[in-house]
Every structure is written in structure tokens, then in C-alpha cells.
Motif scaffolding. Structure first.
Motif, PDB file in Angstrom:
ATOM      1  N   LYS A 124      12.490   6.724 -16.073  1.00  0.00           N
ATOM      2  CA  LYS A 124      12.835   5.310 -16.186  1.00  0.00           C
ATOM      3  C   LYS A 124      11.581   4.495 -15.892  1.00  0.00           C
ATOM      4  N   VAL A 125      11.240   3.551 -16.761  1.00  0.00           N
ATOM      5  CA  VAL A 125      10.042   2.734 -16.598  1.00  0.00           C
ATOM      6  C   VAL A 125      10.433   1.294 -16.319  1.00  0.00           C
ATOM      7  N   GLU A 126       9.771   0.688 -15.330  1.00  0.00           N
ATOM      8  CA  GLU A 126      10.063  -0.704 -14.979  1.00  0.00           C
ATOM      9  C   GLU A 126       8.847  -1.335 -14.318  1.00  0.00           C
ATOM     10  N   LYS A 127       8.842  -2.654 -14.269  1.00  0.00           N
ATOM     11  CA  LYS A 127       7.788  -3.391 -13.573  1.00  0.00           C
ATOM     12  C   LYS A 127       7.961  -3.206 -12.068  1.00  0.00           C
ATOM     13  N   THR A 128       6.857  -3.245 -11.345  1.00  0.00           N
ATOM     14  CA  THR A 128       6.937  -3.064  -9.908  1.00  0.00           C
ATOM     15  C   THR A 128       5.877  -3.901  -9.204  1.00  0.00           C
ATOM     16  N   ASP A 129       5.987  -3.964  -7.883  1.00  0.00           N
ATOM     17  CA  ASP A 129       5.003  -4.658  -7.054  1.00  0.00           C
ATOM     18  C   ASP A 129       3.952  -3.647  -6.622  1.00  0.00           C
ATOM     19  N   ILE A 130       2.719  -3.814  -7.102  1.00  0.00           N
ATOM     20  CA  ILE A 130       1.665  -2.847  -6.813  1.00  0.00           C
ATOM     21  C   ILE A 130       1.376  -2.757  -5.324  1.00  0.00           C
ATOM     22  N   ASP A 131       1.370  -3.899  -4.631  1.00  0.00           N
ATOM     23  CA  ASP A 131       1.092  -3.890  -3.194  1.00  0.00           C
ATOM     24  C   ASP A 131       2.145  -3.096  -2.430  1.00  0.00           C
ATOM     25  N   GLU A 132       3.387  -3.201  -2.862  1.00  0.00           N
ATOM     26  CA  GLU A 132       4.456  -2.476  -2.181  1.00  0.00           C
ATOM     27  C   GLU A 132       4.269  -0.966  -2.325  1.00  0.00           C
ATOM     28  N   LYS A 133       3.800  -0.530  -3.478  1.00  0.00           N
ATOM     29  CA  LYS A 133       3.683   0.897  -3.734  1.00  0.00           C
ATOM     30  C   LYS A 133       2.370   1.507  -3.242  1.00  0.00           C
ATOM     31  N   SER A 134       1.355   0.694  -3.070  1.00  0.00           N
ATOM     32  CA  SER A 134       0.051   1.257  -2.697  1.00  0.00           C
ATOM     33  C   SER A 134      -0.536   0.689  -1.406  1.00  0.00           C
ATOM     34  N   GLY A 135       0.156  -0.273  -0.792  1.00  0.00           N
ATOM     35  CA  GLY A 135      -0.378  -0.895   0.421  1.00  0.00           C
ATOM     36  C   GLY A 135      -0.556   0.081   1.573  1.00  0.00           C
ATOM     37  N   TRP A 136       0.191   1.188   1.570  1.00  0.00           N
ATOM     38  CA  TRP A 136       0.128   2.147   2.675  1.00  0.00           C
ATOM     39  C   TRP A 136      -1.272   2.718   2.887  1.00  0.00           C
ATOM     40  N   LYS A 137      -2.060   2.835   1.800  1.00  0.00           N
ATOM     41  CA  LYS A 137      -3.395   3.440   1.949  1.00  0.00           C
ATOM     42  C   LYS A 137      -4.321   2.552   2.769  1.00  0.00           C
ATOM     43  N   ASN A 138      -3.982   1.276   2.888  1.00  0.00           N
ATOM     44  CA  ASN A 138      -4.741   0.344   3.734  1.00  0.00           C
ATOM     45  C   ASN A 138      -4.056   0.107   5.070  1.00  0.00           C
ATOM     46  N   GLY A 139      -3.077   0.943   5.381  1.00  0.00           N
ATOM     47  CA  GLY A 139      -2.378   0.830   6.658  1.00  0.00           C
ATOM     48  C   GLY A 139      -1.265  -0.196   6.670  1.00  0.00           C
ATOM     49  N   GLU A 140      -0.863  -0.679   5.492  1.00  0.00           N
ATOM     50  CA  GLU A 140       0.193  -1.692   5.413  1.00  0.00           C
ATOM     51  C   GLU A 140       1.518  -1.067   4.967  1.00  0.00           C
ATOM     52  N   LEU A 141       2.598  -1.568   5.524  1.00  0.00           N
ATOM     53  CA  LEU A 141       3.935  -1.210   5.062  1.00  0.00           C
ATOM     54  C   LEU A 141       4.524  -2.450   4.400  1.00  0.00           C
ATOM     55  N   VAL A 142       4.643  -2.404   3.079  1.00  0.00           N
ATOM     56  CA  VAL A 142       5.115  -3.558   2.307  1.00  0.00           C
ATOM     57  C   VAL A 142       6.496  -3.236   1.750  1.00  0.00           C
ATOM     58  N   PHE A 143       7.472  -4.091   2.051  1.00  0.00           N
ATOM     59  CA  PHE A 143       8.837  -3.884   1.574  1.00  0.00           C
ATOM     60  C   PHE A 143       9.294  -5.115   0.790  1.00  0.00           C
ATOM     61  N   ARG A 144       9.741  -4.900  -0.434  1.00  0.00           N
ATOM     62  CA  ARG A 144      10.272  -5.972  -1.282  1.00  0.00           C
ATOM     63  C   ARG A 144      11.737  -5.649  -1.581  1.00  0.00           C
ATOM     64  N   GLN A 145      12.619  -6.182  -0.776  1.00  0.00           N
ATOM     65  CA  GLN A 145      14.046  -5.899  -0.928  1.00  0.00           C
ATOM     66  C   GLN A 145      14.313  -4.397  -0.848  1.00  0.00           C
ATOM     67  N   ALA A 146      13.678  -3.744   0.106  1.00  0.00           N
ATOM     68  CA  ALA A 146      13.842  -2.301   0.276  1.00  0.00           C
ATOM     69  C   ALA A 146      15.135  -2.005   1.027  1.00  0.00           C
TER      70      ALA A 146
END
Length: 310
Positions: free
Chosen positions: A214-236
Motif C-alpha cells: 500500500k502506497v501513501e503520502k507520509t510525514d518524513i520527519d515522523e518516519k526518520s526523526g529517530w536517527k537524530n534522537g527525536e520521537l515524532v508522532f503524528r496522530q500515532a
């Protein structure tokens, strides 16, 4: 006749005192068991030498342990045989919980490995395909090479291949979830079980849903922010958040739901950077009115347990 100890004589001169002191010293020396004293002295020296050796050994071990601890990875080279690698020497990187590791691959590509992830790759890329196997989450920055595509294989029968780009793969075998997010460039996702293939554009996410991609648009920061030590949640969802908190902070979270509430009813939008697990749990408690507590505060040196009640 005069007693040399001076007990029977009233004569007390400096010469007699010196003679008496010399006599006492001679008697004391004669009373010493020299063989026994030698053995006891050598025993003490031996114990002291062993103690000093052990102390030095422990000190050297501590010094050697520091870079290993900072690296926070377990790296081993082994003989690995599979359909993917076909009898090649393979390196395996395992990342402890609560840790993020940045690692350089033999071709110059860079990979960030999230907490609890495992990556296997040949110690040398000698074939036309550069192939790695991932169980966990990783952010790849792949060195461009149009003649040698880069493949990432996951436990779900899903592979991605690129020639040079940046993307994130979330594929923990324990989560029953697989997502590929393209950050830049282009990327192809292959579903081997259905012989299905799709191409992503930047900002798109491919996930496995009921066996299909399934392909859909997403928030890049939410999916990759962890590598910079961030936990990003968008309606998780609550379960997604708790799973990520477990790995990121190396804690065990026990969810209790005595009233049988639907966890799907809980969704959160937040960004956490330098907060402690206590601060995040307090935030969740205020946001969605859950209760939480550490089950055993004395387990600080081990994996701490948190009980969450909704």
C-alpha cells in the motif's frame, strides 16, 4: 654475682642499660623462627603481587571496555549461507536497546540503526548486487552506483532496491509491521510473495497491508526523526507510541486495560527530544488520562518496568 637483667642489683649505670638492651634484642632474635617468618613474608608478597596484578588487569579491562561501550554494537564475522548471500563471509551488527548506531558499509554507504535492530551484510560487496538483510529499523544513505543496485531484504518477504538515495525501512520481525519511506531520489519495493513491485517518489511510504503493498503520502520527519534522537508522532496510536518508547528508553511497558477500552481510540501528536521517560509518561497521562507507575524502582540497573492502565 651480678644478674645481667639487673633484677638483683641496685647498680644502674648507662653501660649496664646498654648491655641489658643488647641482651634483650639477642634473645628476641633467637626466639624468631626464621623459616616460618620467611614463608609468611613470601606469602604476603605473593598475595600483594597477585592483588596488584588483578588491579592492573581490571584497570586495563575498564579502559578497553570504554570504546566498546561507546560503540554500543556487537560486531561479529561469520560464515553465513542463504539464498541471498550464497556462502559469503558476513558481518552482523546488533544494536542494544536504548541505543542508535551510525555505521559505514564496505561500499561507502552509511546506515543508522535504531534500537534493537540487526543488520547482516557481506564484508565485501563482490557481486553486481549490494545486498543486506535487516531485522529492525534503519535509515540508509546509499552511495550511488548505477551498475550495482543496493538491496535491503526484510523478514516479511519485502525487498527494496536503489542505485543511490536515502530511505528509511521499519521492519522489526516482532512488530508484524513493515514500512519503507523514501526521503529523496527513487526507490523500488518488491513483494516477493506476490511478485509485486512498486516505485516510490520522495515523501511516499510503502507498507504491507493484508499481504499487499500500500502506497501513501507520509510525514518524513515522523518516519526518520529517530536517527537524530527525536520521537515524532503524528496522530500515532497508543500501542505504536508504547512500542517505540520501550526500544528508545530500554524499558518494559505492561499495558493493563481492565475496562476493555479500544486502544485505537487513543491517538497522540507530539515531538519528544530530550525528555526523560518519566516526563513523557507524565505527558501521556495528562493528554489521554492514563495512569502509570514503575513496577519496581529497585531495578534501575536492569530493564525497568512500567505499568500503564487505561
Amino acid at each position: 654475682m651480678m644478674n645481667i637483667n639487673g633484677k638483683d642489683s641496685k647498680i644502674d649505670t648507662p653501660d649496664l642499660k646498654k648491655a641489658k638492651e643488647t641482651y634483650d634484642k639477642i634473645k628476641m632474635i633467637e626466639s624468631i623462627d626464621m623459616d616460618d617468618a620467611y614463608k609468611r613474608t613470601r606469602s604476603k608478597i605473593s598475595i600483594l603481587e597477585k592483588s596488584q596484578f588483578i588491579h592492573r588487569l581490571m584497570r586495563y579491562a575498564a579502559v578497553l571496555a570504554i570504546p566498546l561501550f561507546l560503540a554500543t554494537i556487537v560486531l561479529s564475522v561469520l560464515m553465513f549461507q542463504s539464498d541471498k548471500f550464497n556462502k559469503k563471509q558476513v558481518a552482523e551488527v546488533m544494536v542494544p536497546l536504548g541505543t542508535i548506531v551510525k555505521y559505514d558499509l564496505p561500499d561507502g554507504s552509511v546506515v543508522w540503526l535504531n534500537s534493537g535492530s540487526k543488520l547482516q551484510y557481506p564484508i565485501r560487496f563482490t557481486d553486481k548486487k549490494r545486498e543486506v538483510i535487516l531485522d529492525g529499523e534503519a535509515y540508509f544513505s546509499v552511495e550511488s552506483n548505477k551498475e550495482n543496485p543496493f538491496y535491503v531484504h526484510t523478514p516479511y518477504g519485502i525487498s527494496t532496491y536503489v542505485y543511490g538515495t536515502e530511505f528509511n525501512v521499519d521492519a522489526y520481525s516482532k512488530d508484524n509491521k513493515m514500512e519503507v519511506t523514501l526521503i529523496r531520489g527513487s526507490l523500488n519495493v518488491i513483494n516477493h510473495r506476490l511478485n509485486e513491485q512498486t516505485k516510490l517518489t520522495p515523501g511516499n511510504l510503502a507498507s504491507l497491508s493484508n499481504g499487499y503493498l500500500k502506497v501513501e503520502k507520509t510525514d518524513i520527519d515522523e518516519k526518520s526523526g529517530w536517527k537524530n534522537g527525536e520521537l515524532v508522532f503524528r496522530q500515532a496510536s497508543l500501542l505504536e507510541i508504547l512500542n517505540k518508547l520501550e526500544r528508545h528508553y530500554n524499558v518494559e511497558i505492561v499495558l493493563e486495560n481492565p475496562e476493555g477500552k479500544s486502544t485505537a481510540d487513543y491517538s497522540i501528536r507530539a515531538i519528544f527530544r530530550n525528555e526523560t521517560i518519566d516526563q513523557i509518561m507524565d505527558y501521556l497521562s495528562a493528554s489521554i488520562k492514563l495512569k502509570w507507575t514503575f513496577i519496581d524502582e529497585n531495578q534501575a540497573l536492569n530493564r525497568r518496568k512500567i505499568k500503564v492502565i487505561i
